[in-house]
Design a protein around this motif. Structure first.
Motif, PDB file in Angstrom:
ATOM      1  N   HIS A 192       0.830  -1.202   0.000  1.00  0.00           N
ATOM      2  CA  HIS A 192       0.000   0.000   0.000  1.00  0.00           C
ATOM      3  C   HIS A 192       0.870   1.260   0.000  1.00  0.00           C
ATOM      4  O   HIS A 192       0.642   2.207  -0.747  1.00  0.00           O
ATOM      5  CB  HIS A 192      -0.903  -0.029   1.236  1.00  0.00           C
ATOM      6  N   PHE A 193       1.926   1.208   0.854  1.00  0.00           N
ATOM      7  CA  PHE A 193       2.849   2.348   0.945  1.00  0.00           C
ATOM      8  C   PHE A 193       3.609   2.527  -0.369  1.00  0.00           C
ATOM      9  O   PHE A 193       3.765   3.641  -0.885  1.00  0.00           O
ATOM     10  CB  PHE A 193       3.807   2.081   2.113  1.00  0.00           C
ATOM     11  N   ILE A 194       4.077   1.423  -0.962  1.00  0.00           N
ATOM     12  CA  ILE A 194       4.832   1.508  -2.220  1.00  0.00           C
ATOM     13  C   ILE A 194       3.941   2.052  -3.348  1.00  0.00           C
ATOM     14  O   ILE A 194       4.357   2.907  -4.142  1.00  0.00           O
ATOM     15  CB  ILE A 194       5.405   0.123  -2.590  1.00  0.00           C
ATOM     16  N   TYR A 195       2.704   1.588  -3.398  1.00  0.00           N
ATOM     17  CA  TYR A 195       1.780   2.046  -4.431  1.00  0.00           C
ATOM     18  C   TYR A 195       1.565   3.553  -4.344  1.00  0.00           C
ATOM     19  O   TYR A 195       1.667   4.269  -5.345  1.00  0.00           O
ATOM     20  CB  TYR A 195       0.450   1.311  -4.285  1.00  0.00           C
ATOM     21  N   ASN A 196       1.308   4.037  -3.135  1.00  0.00           N
ATOM     22  CA  ASN A 196       1.037   5.476  -2.980  1.00  0.00           C
ATOM     23  C   ASN A 196       2.276   6.310  -3.292  1.00  0.00           C
ATOM     24  O   ASN A 196       2.184   7.396  -3.876  1.00  0.00           O
ATOM     25  CB  ASN A 196       0.551   5.767  -1.567  1.00  0.00           C
ATOM     26  N   THR A 197       3.475   5.810  -2.903  1.00  0.00           N
ATOM     27  CA  THR A 197       4.699   6.565  -3.164  1.00  0.00           C
ATOM     28  C   THR A 197       4.995   6.606  -4.663  1.00  0.00           C
ATOM     29  O   THR A 197       5.354   7.651  -5.223  1.00  0.00           O
ATOM     30  CB  THR A 197       5.882   5.934  -2.418  1.00  0.00           C
ATOM     31  N   LEU A 198       4.840   5.466  -5.337  1.00  0.00           N
ATOM     32  CA  LEU A 198       5.062   5.435  -6.795  1.00  0.00           C
ATOM     33  C   LEU A 198       4.059   6.330  -7.523  1.00  0.00           C
ATOM     34  O   LEU A 198       4.390   6.971  -8.534  1.00  0.00           O
ATOM     35  CB  LEU A 198       4.959   4.002  -7.312  1.00  0.00           C
ATOM     36  N   ALA A 199       2.867   6.372  -6.974  1.00  0.00           N
ATOM     37  CA  ALA A 199       1.858   7.262  -7.563  1.00  0.00           C
ATOM     38  C   ALA A 199       2.301   8.717  -7.473  1.00  0.00           C
ATOM     39  O   ALA A 199       2.107   9.510  -8.405  1.00  0.00           O
ATOM     40  CB  ALA A 199       0.514   7.067  -6.876  1.00  0.00           C
ATOM     41  N   SER A 200       2.934   9.072  -6.340  1.00  0.00           N
ATOM     42  CA  SER A 200       3.421  10.446  -6.183  1.00  0.00           C
ATOM     43  C   SER A 200       4.533  10.742  -7.179  1.00  0.00           C
ATOM     44  O   SER A 200       4.583  11.821  -7.796  1.00  0.00           O
ATOM     45  CB  SER A 200       3.942  10.650  -4.757  1.00  0.00           C
ATOM     46  N   ILE A 201       5.463   9.766  -7.356  1.00  0.00           N
ATOM     47  CA  ILE A 201       6.566   9.980  -8.304  1.00  0.00           C
ATOM     48  C   ILE A 201       6.028  10.046  -9.734  1.00  0.00           C
ATOM     49  O   ILE A 201       6.474  10.853 -10.566  1.00  0.00           O
ATOM     50  CB  ILE A 201       7.601   8.857  -8.149  1.00  0.00           C
ATOM     51  N   LYS A 202       5.043   9.183 -10.029  1.00  0.00           N
ATOM     52  CA  LYS A 202       4.425   9.213 -11.356  1.00  0.00           C
ATOM     53  C   LYS A 202       3.800  10.577 -11.632  1.00  0.00           C
ATOM     54  O   LYS A 202       3.900  11.115 -12.748  1.00  0.00           O
ATOM     55  CB  LYS A 202       3.359   8.117 -11.447  1.00  0.00           C
ATOM     56  N   PHE A 203       3.206  11.138 -10.663  1.00  0.00           N
ATOM     57  CA  PHE A 203       2.577  12.454 -10.823  1.00  0.00           C
ATOM     58  C   PHE A 203       3.635  13.505 -11.148  1.00  0.00           C
ATOM     59  O   PHE A 203       3.417  14.384 -11.984  1.00  0.00           O
ATOM     60  CB  PHE A 203       1.818  12.818  -9.537  1.00  0.00           C
ATOM     61  N   LEU A 204       4.826  13.413 -10.498  1.00  0.00           N
ATOM     62  CA  LEU A 204       5.902  14.377 -10.783  1.00  0.00           C
ATOM     63  C   LEU A 204       6.394  14.219 -12.217  1.00  0.00           C
ATOM     64  O   LEU A 204       6.667  15.196 -12.914  1.00  0.00           O
ATOM     65  CB  LEU A 204       7.054  14.166  -9.793  1.00  0.00           C
ATOM     66  N   VAL A 205       6.538  12.963 -12.669  1.00  0.00           N
ATOM     67  CA  VAL A 205       6.992  12.718 -14.044  1.00  0.00           C
ATOM     68  C   VAL A 205       5.958  13.256 -15.036  1.00  0.00           C
ATOM     69  O   VAL A 205       6.289  13.863 -16.065  1.00  0.00           O
ATOM     70  CB  VAL A 205       7.256  11.218 -14.252  1.00  0.00           C
ATOM     71  N   VAL A 243       7.595  12.319   4.210  1.00  0.00           N
ATOM     72  CA  VAL A 243       6.881  13.587   3.985  1.00  0.00           C
ATOM     73  C   VAL A 243       7.514  14.349   2.823  1.00  0.00           C
ATOM     74  O   VAL A 243       6.821  15.000   2.021  1.00  0.00           O
ATOM     75  CB  VAL A 243       6.882  14.414   5.275  1.00  0.00           C
ATOM     76  N   THR A 244       8.841  14.275   2.702  1.00  0.00           N
ATOM     77  CA  THR A 244       9.527  14.945   1.597  1.00  0.00           C
ATOM     78  C   THR A 244       9.030  14.409   0.248  1.00  0.00           C
ATOM     79  O   THR A 244       8.767  15.162  -0.698  1.00  0.00           O
ATOM     80  CB  THR A 244      11.043  14.728   1.710  1.00  0.00           C
ATOM     81  N   VAL A 245       8.862  13.061   0.162  1.00  0.00           N
ATOM     82  CA  VAL A 245       8.341  12.462  -1.076  1.00  0.00           C
ATOM     83  C   VAL A 245       6.918  12.958  -1.354  1.00  0.00           C
ATOM     84  O   VAL A 245       6.552  13.292  -2.482  1.00  0.00           O
ATOM     85  CB  VAL A 245       8.380  10.927  -0.981  1.00  0.00           C
ATOM     86  N   LEU A 246       6.101  13.009  -0.292  1.00  0.00           N
ATOM     87  CA  LEU A 246       4.719  13.469  -0.480  1.00  0.00           C
ATOM     88  C   LEU A 246       4.655  14.921  -0.937  1.00  0.00           C
ATOM     89  O   LEU A 246       3.756  15.314  -1.683  1.00  0.00           O
ATOM     90  CB  LEU A 246       3.932  13.279   0.814  1.00  0.00           C
ATOM     91  N   HIS A 247       5.611  15.735  -0.484  1.00  0.00           N
ATOM     92  CA  HIS A 247       5.607  17.152  -0.876  1.00  0.00           C
ATOM     93  C   HIS A 247       5.828  17.305  -2.372  1.00  0.00           C
ATOM     94  O   HIS A 247       5.344  18.273  -2.989  1.00  0.00           O
ATOM     95  CB  HIS A 247       6.690  17.911  -0.101  1.00  0.00           C
ATOM     96  N   PHE A 248       6.610  16.370  -2.962  1.00  0.00           N
ATOM     97  CA  PHE A 248       6.828  16.459  -4.415  1.00  0.00           C
ATOM     98  C   PHE A 248       5.514  16.300  -5.190  1.00  0.00           C
ATOM     99  O   PHE A 248       5.344  16.811  -6.287  1.00  0.00           O
ATOM    100  CB  PHE A 248       7.819  15.381  -4.869  1.00  0.00           C
ATOM    101  N   ARG A 249       4.575  15.575  -4.571  1.00  0.00           N
ATOM    102  CA  ARG A 249       3.290  15.377  -5.254  1.00  0.00           C
ATOM    103  C   ARG A 249       2.272  16.444  -4.872  1.00  0.00           C
ATOM    104  O   ARG A 249       1.603  17.018  -5.716  1.00  0.00           O
ATOM    105  CB  ARG A 249       2.732  13.992  -4.910  1.00  0.00           C
ATOM    106  N   PHE A 250       2.149  16.697  -3.561  1.00  0.00           N
ATOM    107  CA  PHE A 250       1.071  17.581  -3.114  1.00  0.00           C
ATOM    108  C   PHE A 250       1.521  19.025  -2.927  1.00  0.00           C
ATOM    109  O   PHE A 250       0.712  19.884  -2.586  1.00  0.00           O
ATOM    110  CB  PHE A 250       0.510  17.064  -1.786  1.00  0.00           C
TER     111      PHE A 250
END
Length: 567
Positions: A382-395, A438-445
């Motif tokens: 679940h954590f990996i999915y949400n984090t990859l989703a954040s990185i995908k959004f940045l790309v 939180v740093t990873v989440l900031h890249f998305r949100f």
């Protein structure tokens, strides 16, 4: 109860009765003979020791007398004569005389051990000197009219001594004692002063009082007229010696004496035989020895009878502990062949039960560990999915630099979360992990959501379950702030009553707590596996010692409080 025991152990009771009666009979006869013989020997031994002490007292008083005589003879020094005869007209000469006098008399404070000399010098011209801190009672010329100095002046002896009810100073005015007075004469024989030493009776008797027990051994020092001048019996001082002490031994007391020739005194010692015998404290030891003998003999007889059945009673006492889960109560293997076989069977049963329960406990521990790992692995996808989703959004946004940074941070997070290290980590490490997340989440949100961690230094080394807070913060980011709404998430950590209290507080949209377990509608953010996973892990690790409490108000925010034991 006692009657029933005696009925079941009649033989034991009869044997013990015979043994106790026999021992008591012998004990009484033996004790009477031993006491009489011991008392006689003890009195004789004490009398011999007392004779040695009397000889010592005689020598000590001779030593005291010699010290007094030597000190008074030193008063013939020209230094003393100059002090008592030189006037005050020439200050320089007078100062030298006083300096020499002070140096000369300084060491004369004591005549024997702790017996003060109370040295006093009187000059015919009115000059005086007091060695101790006492204050003189009158001027010098008035003191010289005292009958003591009159008798000393008329005495043919150079050194005159007498007993007095009081001393010459206020410090000794209420203390009886002994005066030693020396006439100070010049070369022509003319008296120019007197040197006086006063020994208080309390100090005088320390020579013998500290060595003898006044309850057993009374001491009287009498003058030539049998007047008591010193004694450890306070009521006898200044009275005539009782006739029963004046003429040798009597029935109840053994009396001996020595002559203190230098003082012309007689020292009389009276030993109370009855008190001395009672003081030898032999009755209690005799009773104690007899009781010990009775107990030993009775215990021996009892042991012979009980030795065979004792292992069985031990077995009966140990059986109830098995129901409490205690398998350590093995019994000692001894007694007859049948009893030994029974003890071996019981001990083997305990060993088998202990091994069986250890196996069950280890299986439960393994099961619990597997459940913990399953729950942790449930979080990780679940954590990996949400984090990859954040990185995908940045790309998708074309933000390559932030995407690269996010991937680097994500690699660190994966290394942390997928590592096979301990299941519990320090609060300091958990906060460091959460900050990276939180740093990873900031890249998305973006930076609209501010996350703050308050961790006191005093608890930074306290350990908590790994990744126990990440699902809660993740849900807050994903659901508490829709439509890029700005807000904050504050994480407070503190120690309270030997527990760690962690509160995750946000000012997001909030929700109705009672609807958490229903099918998830839009806008409810504390759902799915996150909170349930945290609750399950806490229950497995700590049971009732840990808790999680959620409080939320729609449109105001949500508070999640996690409490775990301090470890």
């Amino acid at each position: 109860m006692l009657g029933r025991y005696l009925y079941k152990n009649e033989l034991l009771a009869k044997i013990l009765g015979i043994v106790i009666i026999s021992i008591l009979s012998i004990t009484v006869l033996t004790s009477v003979v031993v006491y009489q013989q011991a008392a006689r020997a003890y009195v004789e031994s004490y009398a011999n020791s007392n004779a040695i002490l009397l000889e010592k007292f005689e020598n000590d008083y001779d030593h005291l007398s010699n010290n007094v005589t030597n000190m008074l003879n030193q008063m013939d020094s020209p230094i003393i004569q100059n002090f008592l005869t030189t006037g005050l007209d020439e200050p320089a000469i007078r100062a030298k005389i006083i300096r020499d006098f002070t140096t000369f008399t300084g060491p004369m404070a004591f005549v024997y051990d702790d017996i003060m000399s109370n040295l006093v010098l009187y000059g015919i011209n009115g000059t005086s000197y007091y060695h101790n801190s006492g204050v003189r009672q009158a001027d010098t010329l008035s003191m010289l009219e005292n009958e003591i100095f009159t008798e000393a002046r008329n005495s043919p002896q150079q050194i005159y001594y007498t007993y007095s009810k009081q001393g010459l100073t206020k410090a000794t005015s209420s203390s009886p004692g002994f005066f030693f007075i020396k006439k100070l004469q010049d070369s022509s024989g003319k008296i120019y002063g007197y040197a006086s030493i006063f020994i208080e009776e309390e100090r005088f008797k320390t020579i013998y009082a500290s060595s003898l027990d006044a309850y057993i051994n009374k001491v009287f020092i009498v003058d030539s007229e049998d007047i008591v001048v010193s004694s450890n019996d306070y009521g006898a001082i200044r009275h005539k010696l009782n006739d029963k002490y004046a003429h040798g031994s009597n029935k109840n007391e053994q009396i001996s004496s020595v002559w203190l020739s230098n003082f012309n005194f007689r020292l009389i010692s009276a030993i109370n035989k009855d008190r001395l015998a009672s003081n030898m404290d032999i009755v209690q030891p005799l009773i104690l020895i007899n009781l010990i003998g009775i107990i030993i003999m009775s215990a021996f007889a009892y042991f012979v009878i009980r030795n065979t059945t004792k292992p069985i009673y031990n077995l009966i006492d140990k059986i109830p502990t098995i129901s409490d889960g205690d398998f350590s109560g093995k019994i000692e293997v001894k007694g007859t062949h049948e009893v030994r076989e029974l003890a071996n069977a019981y001990n083997n049963m305990l060993s088998n039960l202990s091994d069986y329960f250890d196996t069950i406990i280890n299986m439960e521990k393994d099961k619990r560990l597997m459940e913990m790992h399953a729950l942790q692995m449930q979080i990780q996808p679940h954590f990996i999915y949400n984090t990859l989703a954040s990185i995908k959004f940045l790309v998708y946004q074309g933000d390559v630099n932030h995407a690269v940074q996010a991937i680097d941070s994500f690699i660190q997070l994966l290394r942390y979360s997928l590592s096979k290290g301990e299941d519990v980590i320090t609060l300091e490490d958990e906060v460091a992990y959460l900050k990276n997340y939180v740093t990873v989440l900031h890249f998305r949100f973006g930076d609209n959501i501010h996350t703050n961690f308050m961790l006191p230094d005093s608890i930074k080394d306290v350990k908590i379950p790994k990744m126990i807070l990440q699902p809660i913060i993740e849900n807050a980011y994903l659901h508490a702030f829709p439509d890029q709404r700005a807000g904050f998430i504050n994480v407070f950590m503190l120690e309270h009553e030997e527990r760690i209290r962690i509160e995750i507080l946000d000012n997001g949209t909030g929700f109705v707590v009672g609807e958490m377990n229903r099918t998830e509608p839009k806008g409810i953010h504390y759902s799915s596996i996150g909170i349930h996973n945290v609750q399950s892990r806490l229950q497995l690790l700590y049971g009732e010692l840990a808790s999680i409490e959620i409080t939320s108000v729609p449109a105001q925010g949500t508070s999640v409080v996690v409490v775990v034991p301090k470890q």
